[in-house]
Design a protein around this motif. Structure first.
Motif, mmCIF file in Angstrom:
data_model
loop_
_atom_site.group_PDB
_atom_site.id
_atom_site.type_symbol
_atom_site.label_atom_id
_atom_site.label_comp_id
_atom_site.label_asym_id
_atom_site.label_seq_id
_atom_site.Cartn_x
_atom_site.Cartn_y
_atom_site.Cartn_z
ATOM 1 N N TYR A 286 7.005 -4.275 10.511
ATOM 2 C CA TYR A 286 7.684 -4.971 9.413
ATOM 3 C C TYR A 286 6.684 -5.148 8.267
ATOM 4 O O TYR A 286 5.671 -5.832 8.416
ATOM 5 C CB TYR A 286 8.207 -6.316 9.919
ATOM 6 N N ILE A 287 6.965 -4.534 7.119
ATOM 7 C CA ILE A 287 5.960 -4.439 6.052
ATOM 8 C C ILE A 287 5.475 -5.798 5.542
ATOM 9 O O ILE A 287 4.335 -5.922 5.130
ATOM 10 C CB ILE A 287 6.443 -3.550 4.878
ATOM 11 N N VAL A 288 6.323 -6.831 5.591
ATOM 12 C CA VAL A 288 5.884 -8.143 5.110
ATOM 13 C C VAL A 288 4.772 -8.735 5.978
ATOM 14 O O VAL A 288 4.023 -9.578 5.509
ATOM 15 C CB VAL A 288 7.040 -9.175 5.075
ATOM 16 N N ARG A 289 4.670 -8.300 7.217
ATOM 17 C CA ARG A 289 3.630 -8.811 8.123
ATOM 18 C C ARG A 289 2.254 -8.282 7.753
ATOM 19 O O ARG A 289 1.239 -8.860 8.121
ATOM 20 C CB ARG A 289 3.944 -8.460 9.579
ATOM 21 N N ASN A 290 2.227 -7.115 7.104
ATOM 22 C CA ASN A 290 0.963 -6.522 6.673
ATOM 23 C C ASN A 290 0.001 -6.312 7.848
ATOM 24 O O ASN A 290 -1.192 -6.599 7.762
ATOM 25 C CB ASN A 290 0.316 -7.384 5.581
ATOM 26 N N ILE A 291 0.556 -5.842 8.970
ATOM 27 C CA ILE A 291 -0.251 -5.520 10.148
ATOM 28 C C ILE A 291 -0.347 -3.996 10.223
ATOM 29 O O ILE A 291 0.657 -3.321 10.412
ATOM 30 C CB ILE A 291 0.388 -6.079 11.440
ATOM 31 N N SER A 292 -1.545 -3.486 10.036
ATOM 32 C CA SER A 292 -1.729 -2.034 10.100
ATOM 33 C C SER A 292 -1.575 -1.555 11.542
ATOM 34 O O SER A 292 -1.651 -2.355 12.486
ATOM 35 C CB SER A 292 -3.118 -1.657 9.573
ATOM 36 N N VAL A 293 -1.413 -0.259 11.693
ATOM 37 C CA VAL A 293 -1.338 0.311 13.042
ATOM 38 C C VAL A 293 -2.639 0.009 13.788
ATOM 39 O O VAL A 293 -2.619 -0.357 14.963
ATOM 40 C CB VAL A 293 -1.050 1.825 12.990
ATOM 41 N N ALA A 294 -3.783 0.138 13.082
ATOM 42 C CA ALA A 294 -5.079 -0.132 13.723
ATOM 43 C C ALA A 294 -5.182 -1.595 14.164
ATOM 44 O O ALA A 294 -5.677 -1.888 15.256
ATOM 45 C CB ALA A 294 -6.219 0.223 12.772
#
Length: 193
Positions: free
Chosen positions: A79-87
């Motif tokens: 979810y883009i709002v979380r700003n959690i990258s795949v890494a």
């Protein structure tokens, strides 16, 4: 009769708020059929949870002394709002896995990919435009660590429409029962002795 404790940790797709524990109860029944053991599934899913929150709240699942733990966070990590990258998502999962193994070296850990988001629902697909990369992260983690088990439900959702997933993310009870539960059972069965 021996009882196996399973902790399911994840997003609203694990919690399933309006029909709490729907798939957990179905999976319990399916795992018991033809076995001398029974499964007791503890649900630690939460609406809106991602892997950062899962890492913070993992202690709750540990309190049940689970023999099997299912982690399901890729929908909200994407979810883009979380700003959690795949890494970062991978790092969060590796930390959870380390904690689980430190708690019990014999714990069996599953990474579960739920249904993919689809177009046409009230939740825009653009909110999770890189969902596939987060799902692939689970597949890659299992490939690099054979002690992990992958429960990949995504193929069972091929051709899904808003009839199955009205808002584009959360499937109906009937769709979960038909498309996900059989794969959950067949993936977990080998882990039940």
């Amino acid at each position: 009769m021996k009882e196996i404790r399973i902790a399911t940790c994840g997003t609203s797709l694990t919690f399933q708020g309006d029909y709490f524990n729907l798939w957990q109860r179905q999976v319990e029944r399916g795992l018991h059929e033809g076995k001398e053991t029974s499964a007791r599934i503890y649900n630690f899913g939460e609406n809106g949870q991602d892997s950062a929150g899962g890492l913070f709240y993992l202690y709750r699942a540990l309190q049940t002394r689970p023999e099997i733990v299912v982690l399901e966070y890729n929908m909200n990590d994407a979810y883009i709002v979380r700003n959690i990258s795949v890494a970062q998502a991978q790092s969060n999962h590796m930390s959870m896995i380390s904690q689980l193994r430190a708690n019990d070296a014999n714990v069996k850990i599953c990474l579960m990919i739920m249904n993919p988001p689809i177009t046409g629902g009230s939740i825009p697909l653009s909110d999770r435009v890189n969902w596939a990369a987060y799902a692939q992260m689970y597949r890659d983690m299992v490939t690099s660590d054979p002690a992990l088990t992958l429960i990949d439900l995504a193929p069972g959702w091929a051709g899904a429409t808003t009839t199955d997933i009205p808002d584009g993310v959360h499937p109906t009870k009937a769709a979960v029962s038909a498309r996900s539960v059989p794969t959950m059972i067949s993936s977990l069965r080998p882990l039940i002795s």
